[in-house]
Design an enzyme around this catalytic site. Sequence first.
Site, PDB file in Angstrom:
ATOM      1  CG  HIS A 184      -1.879   1.134   1.178  1.00 20.44           C
ATOM      2  ND1 HIS A 184      -1.626   2.397   1.480  1.00 20.44           N
ATOM      3  CD2 HIS A 184      -3.274   1.020   0.600  1.00 20.44           C
ATOM      4  CE1 HIS A 184      -2.708   3.054   1.190  1.00 20.44           C
ATOM      5  NE2 HIS A 184      -3.638   2.253   0.736  1.00 20.44           N
ATOM      6  N   GLY A 242     -11.470   5.085   2.746  1.00 23.30           N
ATOM      7  CA  GLY A 242     -12.307   6.212   3.685  1.00 23.30           C
ATOM      8  C   GLY A 242     -14.096   5.766   3.442  1.00 23.30           C
ATOM      9  CD  GLU A 297      -5.267   1.808  -3.289  1.00 23.51           C
ATOM     10  OE1 GLU A 297      -6.251   1.929  -3.011  1.00 23.51           O
ATOM     11  OE2 GLU A 297      -4.224   1.684  -2.365  1.00 23.51           O
TER      12      GLU A 297
HETATM   13  P1  PGA Z   1      -9.554   6.325   0.025  1.00 22.19           P
HETATM   14  O1  PGA Z   1      -8.457   5.218   0.495  1.00 22.19           O
HETATM   15  O2  PGA Z   1     -10.699   5.309  -0.592  1.00 22.19           O
HETATM   16  O3  PGA Z   1      -9.916   6.869   1.309  1.00 22.19           O
HETATM   17  O4  PGA Z   1      -8.945   7.017  -1.219  1.00 22.19           O
HETATM   18  C1  PGA Z   1      -7.991   4.313  -0.452  1.00 22.19           C
HETATM   19  C2  PGA Z   1      -6.686   3.630   0.185  1.00 22.19           C
HETATM   20  O5  PGA Z   1      -6.543   3.648   1.546  1.00 22.19           O
HETATM   21  O6  PGA Z   1      -6.269   2.481  -0.066  1.00 22.19           O
END
Ligand code: PGA
Length: 238
Positions: free
Chosen positions: A86, A222, A156
Amino acid sequence: MNGNREMTRGFVTGLRAVLDTVGRSPCDVVICPPAHLIGIMADLADGSSIAIGGQDCHVEESGAHTGDIAAEMLADAGAELVIVGHSERRTDHNETSDLVRNKAAAAHRAGLTAIVCLGETESERDSGAALSVVEEQLAVSVPHSCDATNTVVAYEPVWAIGTGRTPTLDDVAEIHAQLRRQLSERFPSGPAVRLLYGGSVKPNNAAKLLAIDNVDGALVGGASLDLRDFLAIIDSCP
Ligand code: PGA
């Protein structure tokens, strides 16, 4: 680093109640809580379609690594998957793609599915390097032991995580097409490896993101802290 036992009970019980009533979920649902909640979540989800995963693991099976957790320990607690690489691990703990690959291999050794995360920073996107950065991260972060049953790849973009901003649908499609090509060239089951998009997935954008070619699911941060939002995203699955 969110959640406690009380929140966990309410969340899993509520999620289960809805999924059990619907009969089946339109998609596979995984919750990856902090390590101290894995056992309790696995117990609460037992017998349901909800799978539990960890957020990180060490490369070794056991040993003197105070504060770390082995993939085998996650499995022992009831996890079936684990997130590796991550962006917050890569940034906060200086994790390299080499380390991420070894963590994914450790997950496979323990019988877990590895959810391998990658994505470019904002400056890499602005300088036109997004495709090459992601190509390199995928090449190095995914171990030889990868197949469609034990590995999921999550794109991501770092700048989209927790910011409320997302790439254009075309940009997501371009990256995911490249991920698919690369995985298909390297692994016999590459065409079937699930590709997730993550970064500010919300009820109001999930349907469009999930409809993109080669986007097989979402990694939700989130919005997963609010059961109604999480359920709305599940409902957006085609
Ligand atoms: P988010 O987080 O949906 O709050 O942008 C994604 C993640 O933590 O991988």
